[in-house]
Write a protein that holds these residues in place. Structure first.
Motif, PDB file in Angstrom:
ATOM      1  N   LEU A 108       0.828  -1.201   0.000  1.00 32.72           N
ATOM      2  CA  LEU A 108       0.000   0.000   0.000  1.00 32.72           C
ATOM      3  C   LEU A 108       0.864   1.253   0.000  1.00 32.72           C
ATOM      4  O   LEU A 108       0.599   2.209  -0.741  1.00 32.72           O
ATOM      5  CB  LEU A 108      -0.926  -0.007   1.216  1.00 32.72           C
ATOM      6  CG  LEU A 108      -1.914   1.155   1.346  1.00 32.72           C
ATOM      7  CD1 LEU A 108      -2.828   1.221   0.133  1.00 32.72           C
ATOM      8  CD2 LEU A 108      -2.738   1.013   2.624  1.00 32.72           C
ATOM      9  N   ALA A 111       2.376   1.793  -3.386  1.00 34.29           N
ATOM     10  CA  ALA A 111       1.396   2.366  -4.305  1.00 34.29           C
ATOM     11  C   ALA A 111       1.225   3.865  -4.054  1.00 34.29           C
ATOM     12  O   ALA A 111       1.167   4.660  -5.000  1.00 34.29           O
ATOM     13  CB  ALA A 111       0.050   1.651  -4.143  1.00 34.29           C
ATOM     14  N   ILE A 115       1.953   6.899  -6.576  1.00 30.37           N
ATOM     15  CA  ILE A 115       0.845   7.782  -6.971  1.00 30.37           C
ATOM     16  C   ILE A 115       1.193   9.249  -6.735  1.00 30.37           C
ATOM     17  O   ILE A 115       1.047  10.096  -7.618  1.00 30.37           O
ATOM     18  CB  ILE A 115      -0.447   7.407  -6.203  1.00 30.37           C
ATOM     19  CG1 ILE A 115      -0.992   6.058  -6.709  1.00 30.37           C
ATOM     20  CG2 ILE A 115      -1.510   8.494  -6.382  1.00 30.37           C
ATOM     21  CD1 ILE A 115      -2.129   5.505  -5.874  1.00 30.37           C
ATOM     22  N   PHE A 122      -3.108   4.199 -11.215  1.00 35.23           N
ATOM     23  CA  PHE A 122      -3.499   2.797 -11.270  1.00 35.23           C
ATOM     24  C   PHE A 122      -4.972   2.689 -11.656  1.00 35.23           C
ATOM     25  O   PHE A 122      -5.786   3.558 -11.318  1.00 35.23           O
ATOM     26  CB  PHE A 122      -3.297   2.114  -9.909  1.00 35.23           C
ATOM     27  CG  PHE A 122      -1.862   2.001  -9.482  1.00 35.23           C
ATOM     28  CD1 PHE A 122      -1.055   1.001  -9.990  1.00 35.23           C
ATOM     29  CD2 PHE A 122      -1.321   2.889  -8.557  1.00 35.23           C
ATOM     30  CE1 PHE A 122       0.267   0.888  -9.605  1.00 35.23           C
ATOM     31  CE2 PHE A 122      -0.006   2.778  -8.160  1.00 35.23           C
ATOM     32  CZ  PHE A 122       0.794   1.778  -8.685  1.00 35.23           C
ATOM     33  N   PRO A 124      -8.758   1.389 -11.275  1.00 35.68           N
ATOM     34  CA  PRO A 124      -9.533   1.138 -10.049  1.00 35.68           C
ATOM     35  C   PRO A 124      -9.467  -0.318  -9.589  1.00 35.68           C
ATOM     36  O   PRO A 124      -9.404  -0.593  -8.383  1.00 35.68           O
ATOM     37  CB  PRO A 124     -10.957   1.533 -10.459  1.00 35.68           C
ATOM     38  CG  PRO A 124     -10.765   2.553 -11.531  1.00 35.68           C
ATOM     39  CD  PRO A 124      -9.546   2.113 -12.287  1.00 35.68           C
ATOM     40  N   ASN A 127      -6.250  -0.808  -7.766  1.00 35.55           N
ATOM     41  CA  ASN A 127      -6.339  -0.190  -6.442  1.00 35.55           C
ATOM     42  C   ASN A 127      -7.090  -1.095  -5.474  1.00 35.55           C
ATOM     43  O   ASN A 127      -6.655  -1.305  -4.329  1.00 35.55           O
ATOM     44  CB  ASN A 127      -7.054   1.164  -6.529  1.00 35.55           C
ATOM     45  CG  ASN A 127      -6.213   2.214  -7.236  1.00 35.55           C
ATOM     46  OD1 ASN A 127      -4.988   2.193  -7.142  1.00 35.55           O
ATOM     47  ND2 ASN A 127      -6.850   3.131  -7.945  1.00 35.55           N
ATOM     48  N   ILE A 131      -5.508  -3.011  -2.100  1.00 31.83           N
ATOM     49  CA  ILE A 131      -6.098  -2.815  -0.765  1.00 31.83           C
ATOM     50  C   ILE A 131      -6.582  -4.148  -0.193  1.00 31.83           C
ATOM     51  O   ILE A 131      -6.345  -4.461   0.980  1.00 31.83           O
ATOM     52  CB  ILE A 131      -7.252  -1.800  -0.834  1.00 31.83           C
ATOM     53  CG1 ILE A 131      -6.705  -0.412  -1.187  1.00 31.83           C
ATOM     54  CG2 ILE A 131      -8.001  -1.744   0.497  1.00 31.83           C
ATOM     55  CD1 ILE A 131      -7.772   0.616  -1.475  1.00 31.83           C
ATOM     56  N   GLU A 259       2.496  -3.160  -8.067  1.00 31.72           N
ATOM     57  CA  GLU A 259       1.951  -4.334  -8.752  1.00 31.72           C
ATOM     58  C   GLU A 259       2.863  -5.537  -8.562  1.00 31.72           C
ATOM     59  O   GLU A 259       2.388  -6.656  -8.310  1.00 31.72           O
ATOM     60  CB  GLU A 259       1.775  -4.036 -10.239  1.00 31.72           C
ATOM     61  CG  GLU A 259       0.661  -3.030 -10.531  1.00 31.72           C
ATOM     62  CD  GLU A 259       0.704  -2.511 -11.953  1.00 31.72           C
ATOM     63  OE1 GLU A 259      -0.334  -2.033 -12.433  1.00 31.72           O
ATOM     64  OE2 GLU A 259       1.783  -2.571 -12.591  1.00 31.72           O
TER      65      GLU A 259
END
Length: 306
Positions: A108, A111, A115, A122, A124, A127, A131, A259
């Protein structure tokens, strides 16, 4: 090449699982910090052999490393060593399970770094997959303690504001820094991706071996001595560690750090399988629930990429 990173990430996760199993087996002989160090020092000669084979036997071109690539590789290696040491400290806490669980938030954080700092957007579905995967690994880290799914949720919620949880989140943030550092290093290398992967992997392992070796010399000298005394039993961890390190860099080159780490989390499932087969541990139904969540999260990330 577009899909190669997925298979390499899964292969690296499998090797990392075996490496962790060998390290766990060595703890009674050489201690926690010594068992941690063998992942670096005994990976070094095998990573060097891969380097010699790739560049001097297969005659691939040695890429040019600029200062930026070296800097990011150093940051990645440093953060990985700091993560390792902090993880060992978390083990000393009475309620270390919460700390271990929240150290898994590194995907997380990776990411979020990509971002807000690297301006990566990314999909949706990715994402959601990230999560869900983070929650799944936190869930799995606590699931072994109870057979009731509701109890797992209660334990997680109660552990939010403990010192070990804050330490675990810090550990996850540092590991995310390592992941992003490696990715930034590899995309700043001038040359073919595979050449850059192999070159940077030996540089990273060398830096880690030196840094943690110095730390052990000053703070855990007896464990450092045991590391070399039990070198034969430590070699399998080095072999697997070498392959896992090389395997990590390719996903970071062909996909984002978040990823890549999201797929590599399949190692947790491999770890449970190893625990069942080699350590004869039983699987709770809560763990099965967590495994299902983790599998779904990984499939979502892979589906979005293909």
């Amino acid at each position: 090449m577009d899909y190669l990173w997925i298979f390499v990430a899964i292969f690296a996760a499998a090797l990392q699982t075996f490496r962790s199993a060998f390290q766990k087996r060595m703890i009674p002989d050489i201690g926690k910090f010594g068992a941690t160090y063998i992942r670096f020092i005994y990976a070094l000669p095998f990573t060097f052999l891969i380097f010699i084979f790739w560049f001097f036997i297969l005659k691939n071109e040695i890429p040019k490393l600029n200062n930026l690539a070296i800097f990011y590789c150093f940051i990645g290696a440093l953060c990985q060593v700091l993560f390792t040491l902090l993880l060992m400290i978390i083990f000393s806490f009475r309620n270390f399970a919460a700390g271990i669980a929240f150290s898994k938030t590194e995907v997380l954080f990776a990411a979020l770094i990509e971002i807000f700092i690297l301006n990566i957007v990314f999909l949706p579905i990715i994402n959601f997959g990230i999560i869900l995967g983070v929650f799944a690994v936190i869930f799995l880290s606590v699931a072994k303690e109870t057979t009731n799914i509701n109890d797992v949720f209660i334990k997680i919620s109660k552990s939010f504001f403990t010192f070990s949880t804050l330490f675990g989140v810090l550990t996850g943030l540092i590991l995310a820094g390592s992941t992003v550092g490696y990715r930034m290093a590899i995309i700043n290398v001038e040359g073919h991706i595979l050449d850059a992967t192999i070159y940077l992997s030996i540089l990273a392992v060398f830096i880690q071996s030196i840094m943690m070796g110095i730390w052990l010399y000053y703070y855990k000298r007896n464990e450092l001595r045991l590391v070399f005394q039990f070198w034969k039993k430590s070699l399998p961890a080095g072999i697997c560690g070498s392959g896992a390190t090389a395997g990590w860099f390719l996903p970071f080159a062909l996909a984002t750090a978040a990823e890549g780490r999201a797929v590599v989390q399949i190692e947790l499932i491999f770890s449970i399988i190893i625990s069942i087969i080699f350590f004869k541990e039983k699987v709770q139904r809560t763990e099965i629930f967590g495994i299902c969540m983790l599998i779904i999260s990984i499939l979502l990330v892979i589906y979005a990429r293909i």
